[in-house]
Write an enzyme that holds these catalytic residues in place. Structure first.
Site, PDB file in Angstrom:
ATOM      1  N   GLY A  59      54.415 -31.985   2.545  1.00  0.00           N
ATOM      2  CA  GLY A  59      55.133 -31.597   1.335  1.00  0.00           C
ATOM      3  C   GLY A  59      54.785 -32.581   0.225  1.00  0.00           C
ATOM      4  CG  HIS A  74      70.676  19.460 -21.891  1.00  0.00           C
ATOM      5  ND1 HIS A  74      71.594  19.398 -20.880  1.00  0.00           N
ATOM      6  CD2 HIS A  74      70.737  18.283 -22.556  1.00  0.00           C
ATOM      7  CE1 HIS A  74      72.203  18.222 -20.931  1.00  0.00           C
ATOM      8  NE2 HIS A  74      71.705  17.520 -21.934  1.00  0.00           N
ATOM      9  CB  CYS A  81      77.120  17.332 -18.705  1.00  0.00           C
ATOM     10  SG  CYS A  81      75.532  16.806 -19.376  1.00  0.00           S
ATOM     11  CD  GLU A 100      74.767  14.527 -14.832  1.00  0.00           C
ATOM     12  OE1 GLU A 100      75.931  14.984 -14.878  1.00  0.00           O
ATOM     13  OE2 GLU A 100      74.506  13.319 -14.880  1.00  0.00           O
ATOM     14  CB  CYS A 109      76.616   8.374 -21.515  1.00  0.00           C
ATOM     15  SG  CYS A 109      78.080   9.111 -20.776  1.00  0.00           S
ATOM     16  N   GLY A 163      75.211  18.057 -22.399  1.00  0.00           N
ATOM     17  CA  GLY A 163      75.059  19.456 -21.977  1.00  0.00           C
ATOM     18  C   GLY A 163      75.934  20.358 -22.834  1.00  0.00           C
TER      19      GLY A 163
END
Ligand SMILES: *Cc1c(COP(=O)(O)O)cnc(C)c1O
Length: 685
Positions: free
Chosen positions: A278, A572, A630, A621, A486, A633
């Site tokens: 090491g 969509h 949604c 979805e 969202c 949507g």
């Protein structure tokens, strides 16, 4: 030989001026020289080249991923002592077959982890450990290769804290018990003895202890041969010392010659030689750079008080180790005798005593040969964030570990408040990161989604104020993947901010997602209007692999399905149905969603027009199936109904989870979604 040399009055790391690095990255910092590391590796490799051998770099000396990657690239094997070190070498891309697992206290979890990734060999140190590995390997249906680490009872004449080969130490198995231990291993079905090992200590400055230890190991190899036990390798461990001050460690050539001669003379049959160095590989490859904060004169002596201390480099405090300390810029003024100490509240907090230096407050000093057991032993004592590590290669510098922040220090103790919100039947967990500095990593987010250990949610929203009514806003699914937009989540966020009086509700709220700005207006105590942006009908935006049309036709299950398509941030498809109750949402929804004309799949809405201001909608979805609600949507369906002249704005959309009102003034104007949100629970994680 290393690459930390003066050019004129300035200290350089390879071709880069050390003061420049200190200015850029701040102090204290470790600075590594890649060429020094490579040179040391090659020197060790070179002296053993003529005998079959394996060099297992001891990760505990320094486990930084960038250094491990360099060594793995040079063909190194690795010696590890914990599951954490195993994770490090795996993250550095090492071949698990080239890993040796040492250490007296391997836990069940660590053994499982090592067997699962398929490490090369366990160096075993006790009978109970041997039985434990056997049981775990049996359960996993694997055979574990083992080498017994023996305790040769040899004094390596090094500091007692780094001496490991005496019978009074906790390490290894007593040489008198070794034969019976190998006999036991032979009876265990999931173990295979492949080697024998020892490691007698560290910073060893003489050859005799190495020779004696190897000789002891080889006597055992002979005795084992007489009992019919044959091995493939002997592992002599690490431990070769380096020069910190005036020490004269053996040369690598002499070290190799001693080991190879002993092996040739005493091995009863050909054996591979394994080593676990090491210190000798990394020690000289780094300096620690610190700033002089104060010079303090007392009646007894002068103290240079640095911004680095025992938390950054503990070797002087722990082992009374000596490290040379030099000025980063040579000053013309007279040198002065001083102690170099840190800011930590311990009298053992020093980096050097009685050193002659010409330095002033604000100057930088460099502590030499700190690559091994330097950063890897650093701590956060006194609530000091661990320092940065910088790698230099020729004229390039690179941060290989960022300086820890105060937020890092607090992160394991501070609980994070969360709010559970509902909007149209979806549940959202909202984390307000206002007071914490860092955004959360996706790993942490995945952890939180766990239904047993975390809190579970449909979507996780994180929020962090940018300024005023502007917030960074991130949306994650339960699998940790990030979502772009969202609308239901945006209403939940707006409600939270309003309830907590965190925004001016008379102004628009702006949410900056990973690729867009969403704006939200407050229109009632729990009612909000979310700007969802204008719809986009172009096939490229959806994406849809068909020429632009108002209605598209595809064949699924020998029936023609007719739909309109658009992007509302998400793709969509909207299908008209006579009766929403009887729509085949699962079967047709899935077939349309997965149809090859949608290269990234599509959400599929089934729409029934009720009157000029109302429609009913069910949504399939993508990646989820039929969903309660949604938001995008609902926008998509309303836009199609408005565009085709069946409805007038605003349109109330009845979804399984509740109602939304959609406002749209036509082509190129944004769609506004109106709806409510509710706060259902507040807690801490
Ligand atoms: C620490 C350790 C090493 C490395 O020792 P160095 O002195 O850094 O060469 C090798 N093998 C084992 C088992 C160790 O514990």
């Amino acid at each position: 030989m290393d690459y930390f040399l003066y050019k004129g009055d300035e200290l350089y790391a390879e071709d880069v001026c050390v003061s420049k690095i200190a200015e850029e990255y701040g102090t204290p910092c470790y600075i590594y020289s890649q060429q020094t590391l490579e040179r040391h590796w090659q020197a060790v490799e070179g002296v053993f080249a003529k005998h079959p051998h394996r060099i297992c770099y001891a990760v505990k000396a320094n486990g930084n991923l960038a250094l491990l990657k360099i060594l793995a690239g040079l063909g190194a094997s690795f010696d590890i002592v914990s599951g954490g070190e195993l994770a490090r070498v795996m993250a550095a891309g090492a071949d698990p077959q080239k890993v040796v697992f040492s250490g007296v206290g391997k836990t069940t979890a660590e053994i499982k982890q090592a067997l699962s990734v398929g490490i090369g060999v366990f160096n075993v140190e006790s009978l109970p450990e041997i039985h434990r590995i056997n049981i775990i390997a049996e359960n996993l249906g694997k055979i574990a290769s083992v080498a017994v680490r023996i305790n040769p009872d040899i004094n390596a004449n090094t500091h007692p804290y780094i001496s490991t080969g005496l019978s009074s130490n906790k390490f290894g198995i007593d040489k008198n018990q070794v034969l019976s231990v190998y006999k036991t291993i032979e009876t265990l079905p999931a173990l295979k003895a492949v080697g024998i090992a020892c490691h007698i200590g560290s910073q060893i400055l003489e050859l005799t202890p190495f020779e004696e230890a190897l000789s002891c190991v080889l006597q055992l190899v002979s005795a084992l041969k007489d009992e019919g036990v044959l091995l493939q390798h002997v592992d002599v461990g690490g431990g070769l010392g380096v020069c910190y001050d005036a020490e004269t460690p053996p040369s690598l050539e002499d070290y190799a010659a001693t080991l190879l001669n002993t092996l040739h003379k005493q091995a009863p049959y050909p054996l591979e030689l394994w080593l676990e160095p090491g210190r000798v590989i990394v020690a000289n490859a780094a300096i620690l750079v610190a700033k002089v904060e104060y010079l303090k004169e007392t009646a007894h002596k002068t103290f240079a008080i640095l911004d680095a201390g025992m938390t950054d480099l503990v070797r002087p405090a722990l082992y009374h180790a000596h490290h040379n300390i030099i000025a980063v810029k040579k000053l013309k003024q007279k040198e002065k005798m001083m102690d170099l100490v840190g800011p930590v509240c311990e009298s053992s907090d020093f980096l050097g005593k009685s050193r002659l230096l010409a330095i002033l407050p604000g100057d930088y000093i460099a502590v030499r040969s700190v690559g091994a057991y330097g950063f890897s032993m650093s701590s956060q004592y006194n609530a000091r964030p661990r320092c940065a590590e910088i790698l230099v290669h020729k004229d390039k510098t690179q941060s290989i570990r960022r300086r820890e922040t105060i937020a890092d220090l607090l992160s394991h103790e501070q609980k994070q408040p969360f709010v559970k919100m509902q909007a149209l039947g979806n549940d959202f967990v909202l984390l307000d990161l206002d007071d914490n500095k860092e955004m959360w990593s996706s790993d942490k987010i995945k952890q939180l989604s766990h239904r047993q250990e975390g809190i579970g949610y449909d979507q996780l929203l994180t929020l962090k104020r940018k300024e005023g009514n502007q917030f960074y806003y991130r949306i994650y699914n339960a699998d940790g993947g990030e979502v772009e937009q969202c609308g239901n989540g945006a209403r939940a966020v707006a409600l939270y901010l309003a309830l907590k009086n965190k925004i001016d509700s008379t102004l628009e709220l702006q949410l900056l997602t990973c690729n867009r700005v969403m704006t939200v207006k407050t229109i009632g105590p729990k009612r909000f209007l979310v700007n969802m942006g204008p719809p986009d009908f172009s096939p490229a935006a959806i994406p849809l692999q068909m020429p632009l049309q108002d209605q598209y036709e595809i064949r699924v299950d020998n029936q023609i399905q007719c739909f309109a398509a658009l992007s509302m941030g998400n793709p969509h498809a909207v299908l008209r149905v006579e009766s929403i109750e009887n729509a085949s949402v699962q079967s047709i929804g899935k077939a349309v969603c997965l149809h090859p004309c949608f290269p990234r799949q599509s959400n599929v809405g089934f729409m029934q027009i009720i009157d000029r201001h109302r429609l009913a909608l069910r949504v399939y979805e993508r990646a989820v199936g039929e969903t309660l609600a949604c938001g995008s949507g609902a926008c998509a369906a309303a836009v199609i109904a408005l565009r085709e002249g069946d409805c007038d704005s605003p349109v109330t959309v009845q979804l399984t989870g509740g109602e939304l009102i959609i406002h749209w003034q036509g082509e190129n104007t944004p769609v506004w979604m109106e709806g409510e949100a509710e706060c259902v629970y507040e807690g801490w994680v």
